[in-house]
Design a protein around this motif. Structure first.
Motif, short mmCIF file in Angstrom:
data_model
loop_
_atom_site.label_atom_id
_atom_site.label_comp_id
_atom_site.label_asym_id
_atom_site.label_seq_id
_atom_site.Cartn_x
_atom_site.Cartn_y
_atom_site.Cartn_z
N HIS A 289 31.93 29.31 39.11
CA HIS A 289 32.90 29.57 38.04
C HIS A 289 32.21 29.71 36.68
CE1 HIS A 289 35.88 28.58 41.09
NE2 HIS A 289 35.25 27.43 41.29
N VAL A 290 31.12 30.45 36.68
CA VAL A 290 30.35 30.68 35.45
C VAL A 290 31.16 31.49 34.44
CG1 VAL A 290 28.34 31.88 34.49
CG2 VAL A 290 28.11 30.51 36.58
N GLU A 291 31.08 31.13 33.19
CA GLU A 291 31.69 31.89 32.10
C GLU A 291 30.63 32.18 31.07
OE1 GLU A 291 35.15 30.06 30.53
OE2 GLU A 291 36.21 29.99 32.45
N MET A 292 30.35 33.47 30.84
CA MET A 292 29.33 33.86 29.88
C MET A 292 29.57 35.29 29.42
SD MET A 292 25.16 34.02 30.33
CE MET A 292 25.21 35.56 31.24
N GLY A 293 30.06 35.44 28.22
CA GLY A 293 30.27 36.76 27.65
C GLY A 293 31.08 37.68 28.55
N ASN A 294 30.65 38.93 28.64
CA ASN A 294 31.35 39.92 29.45
C ASN A 294 31.22 39.64 30.94
OD1 ASN A 294 32.35 41.82 27.38
ND2 ASN A 294 30.18 42.09 26.95
N LEU A 295 30.24 38.83 31.32
CA LEU A 295 30.07 38.48 32.73
C LEU A 295 31.29 37.73 33.25
CD1 LEU A 295 28.16 38.48 35.18
CD2 LEU A 295 27.18 36.35 34.32
N THR A 296 31.98 37.03 32.37
CA THR A 296 33.17 36.28 32.77
C THR A 296 34.20 37.18 33.43
OG1 THR A 296 32.82 34.76 30.92
CG2 THR A 296 35.00 34.74 31.97
N THR A 297 34.45 38.34 32.82
CA THR A 297 35.44 39.27 33.36
C THR A 297 34.99 39.83 34.70
OG1 THR A 297 36.14 39.89 31.13
CG2 THR A 297 36.72 41.40 32.91
N LEU A 298 33.71 40.15 34.81
CA LEU A 298 33.19 40.69 36.07
C LEU A 298 33.34 39.67 37.19
CD1 LEU A 298 29.99 42.76 36.63
CD2 LEU A 298 30.48 40.84 38.12
N GLY B 64 23.35 36.82 43.40
CA GLY B 64 23.50 36.04 42.17
C GLY B 64 24.90 36.09 41.61
N ALA B 65 25.55 37.25 41.71
CA ALA B 65 26.92 37.37 41.19
C ALA B 65 27.87 36.50 42.00
CB ALA B 65 27.36 38.83 41.21
N ILE B 66 27.69 36.50 43.32
CA ILE B 66 28.53 35.65 44.17
C ILE B 66 28.31 34.18 43.84
CG2 ILE B 66 29.03 34.95 46.54
CD1 ILE B 66 29.96 37.77 45.90
N ARG C 38 26.25 51.24 41.61
CA ARG C 38 25.70 49.89 41.60
C ARG C 38 26.31 49.07 40.46
NH1 ARG C 38 19.34 49.85 42.84
NH2 ARG C 38 19.96 47.71 43.35
N ILE C 39 26.77 47.88 40.84
CA ILE C 39 27.34 46.95 39.87
C ILE C 39 27.22 45.54 40.44
CG2 ILE C 39 29.68 47.17 40.82
CD1 ILE C 39 30.71 46.89 37.91
N ALA C 40 26.98 44.56 39.59
CA ALA C 40 26.81 43.19 40.06
C ALA C 40 28.00 42.75 40.91
CB ALA C 40 26.65 42.24 38.87
#
Length: 224
Positions: free
Chosen positions: A123-132, A115-117, A80-82
Motif C-alpha cells: 500500500h505504498v503512496e508516493m507522488g503519481n505512483l499512488t494512482t498507478l 516491484g509494482a505488485i 509497457r507500464i509498471a
C-alpha cells in the motif's frame, strides 16, 4: 526471418499468433534466437508496419517483449507500464494496434518479483505512483487465500496477486473496449494473459484467459 508484410499479417489467425509467441519464447529460453538483419527490417518497415501482436507488459528492464519472444522490428506492438495495468490511453493504443493496424492477439504479460505488485501489496503512496498502484489494489484485495503476512515480504502472496492482476486486466480490456470485444467475439482477435519468470525466461500462459474462452463467455464471466 522475413519482415512481416500486410499479406503475411492477414494470413495469421489469433491461434497462429499465440503459437508464434510460444515458439519465440522457446527459442529465447534455449538461447537459439533467430538471426535477423535488423537494419534491413528497419528499411523494409520504413513505409509501413504490420505487427501480429500487441503485448502489454511491465517496464521492468528484464521483461522486453521483443527479446523474450524473440521477435524482430515490425513484429509486435509493445506497450509497457509498471504493473502492466491499463488506462484509457493504453486501451486506445490497443484499439489502434488491432482494429487499425491489424494485430491478431493481445497478451497481458506479468512477471515474477514485480516491484509494482510489491508496492501495491505494501500500500505504498508516493507522488503519481499512488494512482498507478491503486489500479493494482483490487487484485490485492481479491487475493484471499493468504491470510497472514499480506505484504511484499511474502513471496507467495506477491505472486498470487500478480497472477490475479494479469487475469483482471484481461477481463478489464474486454469489458472496457467494445471495439476489442467485438473483434474477439468475431474471431478476428485473440487475448490471453501470462507470466514471465525472470529467473528462467519461461512465459507461462493462463488457459482460462485464452481468447477461445473469452469468445464463449460474456464479459465479466471470469471467476476472479
Amino acid at each position: 526471418m522475413k519482415t512481416l508484410t500486410k499479406e503475411m499479417q492477414a494470413a495469421i489467425t489469433p491461434a497462429m499468433a499465440l503459437d508464434l509467441l510460444k515458439e519465440g519464447n522457446k527459442r529465447f529460453v534455449n538461447n537459439l534466437k533467430v538471426n535477423r538483419n535488423l537494419l534491413q527490417q528497419a528499411n523494409e518497415t520504413s513505409d509501413g508496419q504490420h505487427p501480429f501482436a500487441v503485448i502489454l507488459s511491465c517496464i521492468d528492464s528484464r521483461t522486453s517483449a521483443e527479446l523474450i519472444f524473440d521477435q524482430g522490428l515490425g513484429d509486435i506492438f509493445s506497450v509497457r507500464i509498471a504493473g502492466n495495468i491499463i488506462n484509457e490511453d493504453i486501451l486506445g493504443s490497443m484499439e489502434f494496434g488491432c482494429k487499425v493496424a491489424g494485430a491478431k492477439i493481445i497478451v497481458v504479460l506479468g512477471h515474477t518479483k514485480c516491484g509494482a505488485i510489491k508496492g501495491a501489496c505494501d500500500h505504498v503512496e508516493m507522488g503519481n505512483l499512488t494512482t498507478l498502484l491503486s489500479k493494482i489494489e483490487p487484485a490485492v484485495e481479491a487475493e484471499t487465500t493468504v491470510r497472514d503476512n499480506r505484504n511484499s515480504g511474502n513471496a507467495e502472496f506477491v505472486e498470487k496477486v500478480a497472477t490475479l492482476n494479469v487475469k483482471r486486466t484481461v477481463q478489464a480490456i474486454i469489458e472496457q473496449s467494445p471495439i476489442l470485444r467485438e473483434m474477439i467475439e468475431n474471431g478476428e482477435l485473440g487475448i490471453i494473459g501470462g507470466t514471465h519468470d525472470i529467473s528462467t525466461g519461461v512465459v507461462s500462459f493462463y488457459p482460462e484467459t485464452n481468447f477461445e474462452a473469452v469468445r464463449k463467455e460474456p464479459a465479466g464471466a471470469f471467476n476472479l
